[in-house]
Write a protein that holds these residues in place. Sequence first.
Motif, PDB file in Angstrom:
ATOM      1  N   LEU A 284      -4.471   3.991  -7.835  1.00 29.76           N
ATOM      2  CA  LEU A 284      -4.157   3.281  -7.076  1.00 29.76           C
ATOM      3  C   LEU A 284      -2.417   3.413  -6.473  1.00 29.76           C
ATOM      4  CD1 LEU A 284      -4.818   0.538  -5.548  1.00 29.76           C
ATOM      5  CD2 LEU A 284      -3.843  -1.064  -7.372  1.00 29.76           C
ATOM      6  N   CYS A 285      -1.514   3.675  -6.949  1.00 30.13           N
ATOM      7  CA  CYS A 285      -0.044   4.166  -6.908  1.00 30.13           C
ATOM      8  C   CYS A 285      -0.090   5.199  -5.581  1.00 30.13           C
ATOM      9  CB  CYS A 285       0.792   4.514  -7.925  1.00 30.13           C
ATOM     10  SG  CYS A 285       1.687   2.671  -8.759  1.00 30.13           S
ATOM     11  N   TYR A 286      -0.811   6.444  -6.230  1.00 25.25           N
ATOM     12  CA  TYR A 286      -0.534   7.429  -5.286  1.00 25.25           C
ATOM     13  C   TYR A 286      -1.859   7.205  -4.209  1.00 25.25           C
ATOM     14  CZ  TYR A 286       1.017  11.171  -8.869  1.00 25.25           C
ATOM     15  OH  TYR A 286       1.521  11.670  -9.906  1.00 25.25           O
ATOM     16  N   LEU A 287      -3.257   6.528  -3.984  1.00 25.21           N
ATOM     17  CA  LEU A 287      -3.452   5.894  -2.385  1.00 25.21           C
ATOM     18  C   LEU A 287      -2.852   4.822  -1.793  1.00 25.21           C
ATOM     19  CD1 LEU A 287      -6.941   4.949  -4.280  1.00 25.21           C
ATOM     20  CD2 LEU A 287      -6.507   7.200  -3.124  1.00 25.21           C
ATOM     21  N   ALA A 288      -1.467   4.569  -2.365  1.00 23.43           N
ATOM     22  CA  ALA A 288      -0.597   3.735  -1.667  1.00 23.43           C
ATOM     23  C   ALA A 288       0.424   4.335  -1.200  1.00 23.43           C
ATOM     24  CB  ALA A 288      -0.110   2.862  -3.021  1.00 23.43           C
ATOM     25  N   SER A 289       0.571   5.579  -1.574  1.00 21.67           N
ATOM     26  CA  SER A 289       1.508   6.721  -1.437  1.00 21.67           C
ATOM     27  C   SER A 289       1.165   7.192  -0.529  1.00 21.67           C
ATOM     28  CB  SER A 289       2.190   7.155  -2.634  1.00 21.67           C
ATOM     29  OG  SER A 289       2.867   6.237  -3.440  1.00 21.67           O
ATOM     30  N   HIS A 290       0.308   7.792  -0.092  1.00 23.06           N
ATOM     31  CA  HIS A 290      -0.523   8.773   1.012  1.00 23.06           C
ATOM     32  C   HIS A 290      -1.481   8.281   1.586  1.00 23.06           C
ATOM     33  CE1 HIS A 290       0.841  11.994  -2.303  1.00 23.06           C
ATOM     34  NE2 HIS A 290      -0.391  11.328  -3.273  1.00 23.06           N
ATOM     35  N   VAL A 291      -1.538   6.586   1.645  1.00 24.84           N
ATOM     36  CA  VAL A 291      -2.240   6.093   2.784  1.00 24.84           C
ATOM     37  C   VAL A 291      -1.990   5.022   2.791  1.00 24.84           C
ATOM     38  CG1 VAL A 291      -4.524   7.794   3.777  1.00 24.84           C
ATOM     39  CG2 VAL A 291      -4.728   6.109   1.718  1.00 24.84           C
ATOM     40  N   GLY A 292      -1.146   3.795   2.702  1.00 30.33           N
ATOM     41  CA  GLY A 292      -0.319   3.037   2.392  1.00 30.33           C
ATOM     42  C   GLY A 292      -1.121   2.303   3.916  1.00 30.33           C
ATOM     43  N   ASN A 293      -1.050   2.123   4.934  1.00 32.49           N
ATOM     44  CA  ASN A 293      -1.547   2.176   6.186  1.00 32.49           C
ATOM     45  C   ASN A 293      -3.421   1.530   5.995  1.00 32.49           C
ATOM     46  OD1 ASN A 293      -2.705   4.934   6.387  1.00 32.49           O
ATOM     47  ND2 ASN A 293      -2.884   4.679   9.342  1.00 32.49           N
ATOM     48  N   SER A 294      -3.865   1.802   4.696  1.00 34.15           N
ATOM     49  CA  SER A 294      -4.642   1.610   4.854  1.00 34.15           C
ATOM     50  C   SER A 294      -5.779   0.510   4.512  1.00 34.15           C
ATOM     51  CB  SER A 294      -5.981   2.144   3.744  1.00 34.15           C
ATOM     52  OG  SER A 294      -7.076   1.536   3.208  1.00 34.15           O
ATOM     53  N   LYS A 295      -6.985  -0.185   5.618  1.00 29.39           N
ATOM     54  CA  LYS A 295      -6.871  -1.406   5.589  1.00 29.39           C
ATOM     55  C   LYS A 295      -8.192  -1.799   3.670  1.00 29.39           C
ATOM     56  CE  LYS A 295      -6.455  -2.788   9.486  1.00 29.39           C
ATOM     57  NZ  LYS A 295      -5.620  -4.519   9.898  1.00 29.39           N
ATOM     58  N   ALA A 296      -8.535  -1.435   4.023  1.00 32.68           N
ATOM     59  CA  ALA A 296      -8.958  -1.538   2.649  1.00 32.68           C
ATOM     60  C   ALA A 296      -8.092  -1.417   0.807  1.00 32.68           C
ATOM     61  CB  ALA A 296     -10.004   0.768   1.800  1.00 32.68           C
ATOM     62  N   LEU A 297      -6.840  -1.071   0.937  1.00 35.74           N
ATOM     63  CA  LEU A 297      -6.161  -1.637   0.145  1.00 35.74           C
ATOM     64  C   LEU A 297      -5.235  -2.608   0.692  1.00 35.74           C
ATOM     65  CD1 LEU A 297      -4.023   2.135   0.247  1.00 35.74           C
ATOM     66  CD2 LEU A 297      -5.551   0.939  -1.924  1.00 35.74           C
ATOM     67  N   GLU A 298      -5.134  -2.816   1.913  1.00 38.25           N
ATOM     68  CA  GLU A 298      -4.250  -4.417   2.253  1.00 38.25           C
ATOM     69  C   GLU A 298      -6.006  -5.315   2.443  1.00 38.25           C
ATOM     70  OE1 GLU A 298      -2.733  -6.749   6.510  1.00 38.25           O
ATOM     71  OE2 GLU A 298      -3.810  -5.155   6.889  1.00 38.25           O
ATOM     72  N   GLN A 299      -6.840  -5.394   2.101  1.00 38.04           N
ATOM     73  CA  GLN A 299      -8.130  -6.338   1.748  1.00 38.04           C
ATOM     74  C   GLN A 299      -8.867  -6.545   0.606  1.00 38.04           C
ATOM     75  OE1 GLN A 299     -11.487  -4.950   3.242  1.00 38.04           O
ATOM     76  NE2 GLN A 299     -10.630  -5.390   6.097  1.00 38.04           N
ATOM     77  N   ALA A 300      -7.969  -5.852  -0.377  1.00 34.96           N
ATOM     78  CA  ALA A 300      -7.979  -5.968  -1.893  1.00 34.96           C
ATOM     79  C   ALA A 300      -6.633  -6.235  -2.883  1.00 34.96           C
ATOM     80  CB  ALA A 300      -8.514  -3.957  -2.741  1.00 34.96           C
ATOM     81  N   ARG A 301      -5.191  -6.636  -1.575  1.00 38.20           N
ATOM     82  CA  ARG A 301      -4.776  -7.046  -2.070  1.00 38.20           C
ATOM     83  C   ARG A 301      -3.824  -5.807  -2.931  1.00 38.20           C
ATOM     84  NH1 ARG A 301      -4.168 -12.660  -1.458  1.00 38.20           N
ATOM     85  NH2 ARG A 301      -2.299 -12.536  -2.644  1.00 38.20           N
ATOM     86  N   ALA A 302      -3.383  -4.720  -3.188  1.00 39.67           N
ATOM     87  CA  ALA A 302      -3.127  -3.730  -3.669  1.00 39.67           C
ATOM     88  C   ALA A 302      -1.388  -3.973  -4.022  1.00 39.67           C
ATOM     89  CB  ALA A 302      -3.346  -2.428  -3.269  1.00 39.67           C
ATOM     90  N   LEU A 303      -1.226  -4.495  -3.192  1.00 35.98           N
ATOM     91  CA  LEU A 303       0.713  -4.548  -3.453  1.00 35.98           C
ATOM     92  C   LEU A 303       0.464  -5.896  -3.944  1.00 35.98           C
ATOM     93  CD1 LEU A 303       3.329  -4.272  -2.164  1.00 35.98           C
ATOM     94  CD2 LEU A 303       2.662  -6.274  -0.590  1.00 35.98           C
ATOM     95  N   ASN A 304       0.144  -6.941  -4.256  1.00 30.18           N
ATOM     96  CA  ASN A 304       0.360  -7.886  -5.059  1.00 30.18           C
ATOM     97  C   ASN A 304       0.297  -7.452  -6.261  1.00 30.18           C
ATOM     98  OD1 ASN A 304       0.685 -10.063  -3.140  1.00 30.18           O
ATOM     99  ND2 ASN A 304      -1.061 -10.609  -3.231  1.00 30.18           N
ATOM    100  N   THR A 305      -1.465  -6.709  -6.427  1.00 33.75           N
ATOM    101  CA  THR A 305      -2.057  -5.785  -8.164  1.00 33.75           C
ATOM    102  C   THR A 305      -0.422  -4.864  -8.600  1.00 33.75           C
ATOM    103  OG1 THR A 305      -3.918  -6.131  -7.457  1.00 33.75           O
ATOM    104  CG2 THR A 305      -3.137  -4.628  -9.259  1.00 33.75           C
ATOM    105  N   LEU A 306       0.210  -4.773  -7.218  1.00 31.16           N
ATOM    106  CA  LEU A 306       1.152  -3.565  -8.256  1.00 31.16           C
ATOM    107  C   LEU A 306       2.726  -4.595  -8.371  1.00 31.16           C
ATOM    108  CD1 LEU A 306       0.737  -0.256  -5.802  1.00 31.16           C
ATOM    109  CD2 LEU A 306       0.183  -0.403  -8.072  1.00 31.16           C
ATOM    110  N   GLU A 307       2.940  -4.538  -7.500  1.00 35.95           N
ATOM    111  CA  GLU A 307       4.189  -6.103  -7.772  1.00 35.95           C
ATOM    112  C   GLU A 307       3.647  -6.497  -9.034  1.00 35.95           C
ATOM    113  OE1 GLU A 307       5.962  -6.741  -3.405  1.00 35.95           O
ATOM    114  OE2 GLU A 307       4.520  -8.040  -4.732  1.00 35.95           O
ATOM    115  N   GLY A 308       2.530  -6.922  -9.313  1.00 33.72           N
ATOM    116  CA  GLY A 308       2.135  -8.288 -10.614  1.00 33.72           C
ATOM    117  C   GLY A 308       2.602  -6.777 -11.983  1.00 33.72           C
ATOM    118  N   GLY A 309       2.020  -5.623 -11.785  1.00 37.20           N
ATOM    119  CA  GLY A 309       1.449  -4.824 -13.246  1.00 37.20           C
ATOM    120  C   GLY A 309       3.159  -4.069 -12.917  1.00 37.20           C
ATOM    121  N   ALA A 310       4.567  -3.916 -12.395  1.00 36.68           N
ATOM    122  CA  ALA A 310       5.367  -3.204 -12.100  1.00 36.68           C
ATOM    123  C   ALA A 310       6.618  -3.899 -13.342  1.00 36.68           C
ATOM    124  CB  ALA A 310       6.113  -4.077 -10.736  1.00 36.68           C
TER     125      ALA A 310
END
Length: 616
Positions: free
Chosen positions: A553-579
């Motif tokens: 998930l980190c690599y996907l966010a690093s390479h295509v952070g502007n992806s709508k799929a990542l935003e809809q999946a709340r990837a930011l919250n997931t990464l912050e929660g596990g950081a």
Amino acid sequence: MAANPENDERTLHDELSLPILLADRVIKSAQEAESSKLDCADLAKQVDRLSQMLRSAVRIAAATQSLYDRPVRRIVADVAKNLDRALTLVRKCKHSGVLRQVFSITTTADFRKVSSLLESSIGDMKWLLSVFESDGANLSLPPIASNDPILSWVWSYIATIQMGQLRDRVEAANSLVSLARDNDRNKKIIVDEGGVTPLLKLLKEGSSPDAQIAAASALFHIATDQERVRIIIDLLGINVVVSVLGDSPMRVQVYVVRLVSEMAELDTVAQEVLGRENVIRPLVSLLAMDTVLDDPKVQSASGKPSIHNLVQINKQLAVNGLNPNSRLSSFSNHYHSDGSSRGGGHHRKEREREAESNPEVKLELKAGCAKALWKLCKGCLFNSRKVTETKGLICLAKIIEKEAGELQLNCLMTVMEIAVVAESNPDLRRAAFKPNSPAAKAILDQLLRVIQEEANQELQIPAIKAIGSLARTFPARETRIVGPLVARLGSADVDVAIEAAIALGKFVCTDNFNCVEHSKTIIEFDGVPSLMRLLRTTDRTSERGHVNCLVLLCYLASHVGNSKALEQARALNTLEGGARYLVAQYPDLRDLLAKAIHNLTLYQAGAHPHRQTFIP
């Protein structure tokens, strides 16, 4: 450096000479005794009998070319000690003056004790002579081994293997198999008492298939740890094993292949020595039985075999005594004709008959060869390269396509291990898995087929691992590779899904030149929802899986952070929660996690670029 047989024989002769000399001195001293004459005379009779047995042993040693001397040395050393005690006792009976009588008092108990020791020595010598003179193994117990019967049995079996008739040698080798199966102590005794050398000799001689099978089976059950494998290597056993594998009946090869596999698995030194003794070629040759391999040498410029080439091939097959229409010879003929076989084709026709009459043995042999290649290639660049330099890859691909069960699994495991080695070796990766290589294409097609069509977890996992290890060989446009892996992210089998996540992580890591394009492909194939579900599952069940999913998930966010799929999946919250937990447990992931969160924060609406990232 090998020992000189003449020196060994002279040393054994010297060891036998000492107790004979002591016996003569005891008899002479007993005759000169001035007290306890009757007791001394009784001892002299025992010693005389012992002396005759020792002289018989000398005659046997002189007349036997290959004498098994371990029990001889052990028993003779014990006999010498007892004779020395007898000599000390009888010398006390030769008085010379009153003062000496006072300091040389002997009792009946002393004579009884020494007599008992001499009787034990007589029993030992009687057993020893019976071992060398009897047909077959002698399972009676000498006094020296009364507390450890296994020792005397091992001596008897090894002596029979080294000096007996063929039928007795086979029975003795099978008896060692039974002993070795029982426990590690028995294996140690067999090795310590010199059992490996006669077993290797029995295997090498090729006196009969049954003898070779018994020897190979005994060595297999002995070589169950690294120390004993090294002993076989030090005794030049690898050369014998490879030679027999290259030229022996099929049912013998089954057992030899098991031994190769066991040694390669237990010891990296054995891996290398086996590879340098060229064991890969006969293994691939045997694995290729009944497999038609397209040989580029017989192809004309148009890609089709020319009439001239076909005629030449059939002539060559006829010269080598092979049926041109036999599929068994399609690869093994190439192997034997290139001079790499140690024993030529002495048993080739016999193997062809066995292949036709015993399909079960043939299948067992092929499965064993595949397993041996798997163990030989594991972590070994030299052997992995050897397999790819033969027709090993194309052979493995065809078997994965057409076979099932253990044979198919072992071939997949071999491919996986070669791919793992190639992952860390660019030269091997480029040479063996270049995109335009027919062998590489065949392997890739089968790996993808297994991932997409097979339901068996045991098959899917090595196929997924192999694809992941080869991630850097695939161009960005090769989307057909990523698709099946993304599909497996949603597998009901969590282990399969985790392996898919690990493999995809190798496609999108920064070491992969095409990481950005691969990241886009994963998102296009709708991989984010499956990844998020897997993250929730592994959070409760598998730390290893959870961490690898977070890394992906980190690599996907690093390479295509502007992806709508990542935003809809709340990837930011997931990464912050596990950081906090992730960085605490895996500090080397700190920078990757920080970059991923920063990228998502920049591109996603409503996220503040200066918000707290929870990374300590």
